[in-house]
Design a protein around this motif. Structure first.
Motif, PDB file in Angstrom:
ATOM      1  N   VAL A  87      10.694  -0.594   6.797  1.00  0.00           N
ATOM      2  CA  VAL A  87       9.673  -1.507   6.276  1.00  0.00           C
ATOM      3  C   VAL A  87      10.293  -2.499   5.316  1.00  0.00           C
ATOM      4  N   GLU A  88       9.616  -3.617   5.174  1.00  0.00           N
ATOM      5  CA  GLU A  88       9.983  -4.619   4.181  1.00  0.00           C
ATOM      6  C   GLU A  88       9.010  -4.530   3.014  1.00  0.00           C
ATOM      7  N   ALA A  89       9.398  -5.103   1.898  1.00  0.00           N
ATOM      8  CA  ALA A  89       8.513  -5.114   0.731  1.00  0.00           C
ATOM      9  C   ALA A  89       7.215  -5.836   1.081  1.00  0.00           C
ATOM     10  N   GLY A  90       6.094  -5.191   0.799  1.00  0.00           N
ATOM     11  CA  GLY A  90       4.788  -5.784   1.088  1.00  0.00           C
ATOM     12  C   GLY A  90       4.184  -5.342   2.405  1.00  0.00           C
ATOM     13  N   ASP A  91       4.946  -4.625   3.252  1.00  0.00           N
ATOM     14  CA  ASP A  91       4.391  -4.145   4.525  1.00  0.00           C
ATOM     15  C   ASP A  91       3.332  -3.084   4.272  1.00  0.00           C
ATOM     16  N   LEU A 147     -10.593  -3.232  -3.901  1.00  0.00           N
ATOM     17  CA  LEU A 147     -10.521  -3.549  -2.471  1.00  0.00           C
ATOM     18  C   LEU A 147      -9.073  -3.780  -2.043  1.00  0.00           C
ATOM     19  N   ARG A 148      -8.322  -4.472  -2.888  1.00  0.00           N
ATOM     20  CA  ARG A 148      -6.916  -4.723  -2.569  1.00  0.00           C
ATOM     21  C   ARG A 148      -6.107  -3.426  -2.607  1.00  0.00           C
ATOM     22  N   ASP A 149      -6.430  -2.546  -3.558  1.00  0.00           N
ATOM     23  CA  ASP A 149      -5.700  -1.288  -3.668  1.00  0.00           C
ATOM     24  C   ASP A 149      -6.009  -0.333  -2.526  1.00  0.00           C
ATOM     25  N   ALA A 150      -7.046  -0.607  -1.772  1.00  0.00           N
ATOM     26  CA  ALA A 150      -7.335   0.231  -0.607  1.00  0.00           C
ATOM     27  C   ALA A 150      -6.246   0.075   0.455  1.00  0.00           C
ATOM     28  N   GLU A 151      -5.491  -1.005   0.378  1.00  0.00           N
ATOM     29  CA  GLU A 151      -4.339  -1.203   1.265  1.00  0.00           C
ATOM     30  C   GLU A 151      -3.081  -0.815   0.496  1.00  0.00           C
ATOM     31  N   ILE A 152      -2.427   0.253   0.939  1.00  0.00           N
ATOM     32  CA  ILE A 152      -1.233   0.753   0.266  1.00  0.00           C
ATOM     33  C   ILE A 152      -0.028   0.112   0.932  1.00  0.00           C
ATOM     34  N   ARG A 153       0.745  -0.671   0.174  1.00  0.00           N
ATOM     35  CA  ARG A 153       1.859  -1.449   0.723  1.00  0.00           C
ATOM     36  C   ARG A 153       3.187  -1.021   0.107  1.00  0.00           C
ATOM     37  N   ALA A 154       4.268  -1.315   0.819  1.00  0.00           N
ATOM     38  CA  ALA A 154       5.609  -0.922   0.378  1.00  0.00           C
ATOM     39  C   ALA A 154       6.013  -1.738  -0.855  1.00  0.00           C
ATOM     40  N   PRO A 155       6.387  -1.082  -1.943  1.00  0.00           N
ATOM     41  CA  PRO A 155       6.811  -1.823  -3.148  1.00  0.00           C
ATOM     42  C   PRO A 155       8.215  -2.404  -3.031  1.00  0.00           C
TER      43      PRO A 155
END
Length: 392
Positions: A90-94, A188-196
């Motif tokens: 994964v990339e950052a933000g994926d 709502l944004r935190d419901a999407e867990i993304r790669a830091p």
């Protein structure tokens, strides 16, 4: 009889001198030593020099990721989607996972409607205040007129003051409503867990349908693009190390590189008498290699301060049962000389006896030389005793 003997002796002497001259002319070595331009054996040569070196001790270390750990949920809810699996890059933000957003989306809509309501209330309060101030100004202009009423002016002044407070309250209420909207949008944004950060997923801690709370682990992520060397340095080698020092390292596939000491942690293990050290590998060391966290790395740490030693190229040394020998060239003639060698230092040996800096030794063609053989340096030197090279 006496008169016949003397001419015979003279003829014999002439014959002997003639054979001696022919033997001298027929000997290439003699002609070369006499400097008459006869060909000599072509060889490669190098100069015995000095090199600053220090003894090293091998220490086994390992590659570690500078960024690795668990990616946790920032919100609470049921897992609606798992977007990655173990081994995925994964990339950052994926996107890694998504929680159920139905209730959070409604909260955003509710907060947005409240903001609109509070904005309208503030606008109304400002309009009423503006009208009150306008009326108060008109009454003030009538002060010198018979139509002026002090009581009415005081009432309108008090009304304007109250409307001013109402505007302040409406402004504060709008600020609260906007903050609630921002919190709902964050949820709502935190419901999407993304790669830091970029990396590889090494473990999944939850599945679709599971209910997670804030801070619960979702996946484990390891950044394999930013690895460094970790090693436990024996206490007696610590004094020879300083942050910024270059250290020779060898990967487990025998790839050699140079790492830079980033930090020497001042926390000694009382049982092993070692201190943890972190070293940074150059980007070139990782190029073309599938490096992994936990991979073994051998470090060659200096055992003591650097010292200047006399070195001779390895190619100049001829080993035989009686010891080591080199051919030293003096005035175009090669003569064997026994030498006492020390440790290997890259492409050379340290010299403990038999040679001095500046001596010229044969590095190519020395296997076929004979003592006293004329030579000429026509083959490029294979090494220079004083050149820098890997230290061992």
């Amino acid at each position: 009889m006496r008169h016949e003997t003397r001419p015979s002796l003279r003829r014999a002497a002439v014959v002997v001198m003639l054979f001696a001259a022919l033997a001298l002319v027929a000997s290439p070595s003699a002609r070369a030593q006499q400097g008459d331009g006869s060909p000599a054996t072509p060889v490669g040569v190098a100069e015995v020099g000095e090199r600053e070196t220090s003894q090293t001790v091998p220490v086994v270390g390992r590659l570690v990721a500078r960024r690795a750990g668990v990616v946790a949920a920032k919100g609470t809810g049921a897992v609606e989607q798992m977007a990655v699996d173990v081994g995925d890059v994964v990339e950052a933000g994926d996107l890694l996972a998504r929680l159920d957003t139905e209730s959070v989306s409604l909260e955003v809509d509710l907060a947005a409607a409240e903001v609109e309501q509070r904005e309208a209330a503030l606008e109304e309060a400002r309009s009423r205040l503006a009208l009150a101030r306008q009326e108060l100004e008109r009454l003030s202009d009538l002060r010198r007129s018979a139509a002026f009423s002090q009581a009415r002016y005081d009432d309108k002044s008090e009304e304007a003051t109250g409307l001013g407070h109402a505007v302040s309250v409406a402004q504060a209420t709008l600020t609260i409503a906007r903050a609630r909207l921002s919190l709902a949008e964050v949820a709502l944004r935190d419901a999407e867990i993304r790669a830091p950060y970029p990396g590889v997923v090494t473990e999944r801690h939850t599945e679709v349908g599971a209910f997670v709370t804030k801070g619960a682990p979702v996946v484990a992520l390891l950044n394999n693009r930013d690895l460094e060397v970790e090693a436990d340095v024996p206490f007696d080698l610590v004094d020879g190390l300083t942050a910024g020092d270059s250290v020779d390292v060898v990967l487990d596939d025998d790839t050699r590189s140079v790492a830079v000491l980033r930090a020497l942690v001042p926390a000694e293990d009382a049982r092993t008498r070692t201190r943890p050290a972190r070293l940074t590998l150059p980007d070139a060391a990782a190029a073309g290699h599938d490096l992994a966290a936990g991979q073994s790395v051998t470090l060659f740490l200096p055992e003591g301060p650097a010292e200047t030693v006399v070195v001779v190229p390895k190619d100049a040394v001829i080993s035989n049962p009686s010891g080591a020998t080199v051919f030293v060239v003096t005035n175009g003639v090669a003569q064997p000389r026994p030498v006492t060698l020390g440790n290997a230092v890259g492409d050379a040996f340290t010299v403990e006896g038999g040679l001095r800096p500046g001596d010229v030794v044969v590095t190519r063609g020395n296997e076929r030389l004979r003592p006293g053989q004329p030579v000429r340096a026509t083959v490029p030197p294979s090494a220079r005793g004083g050149d820098a090279g890997p230290q061992g």
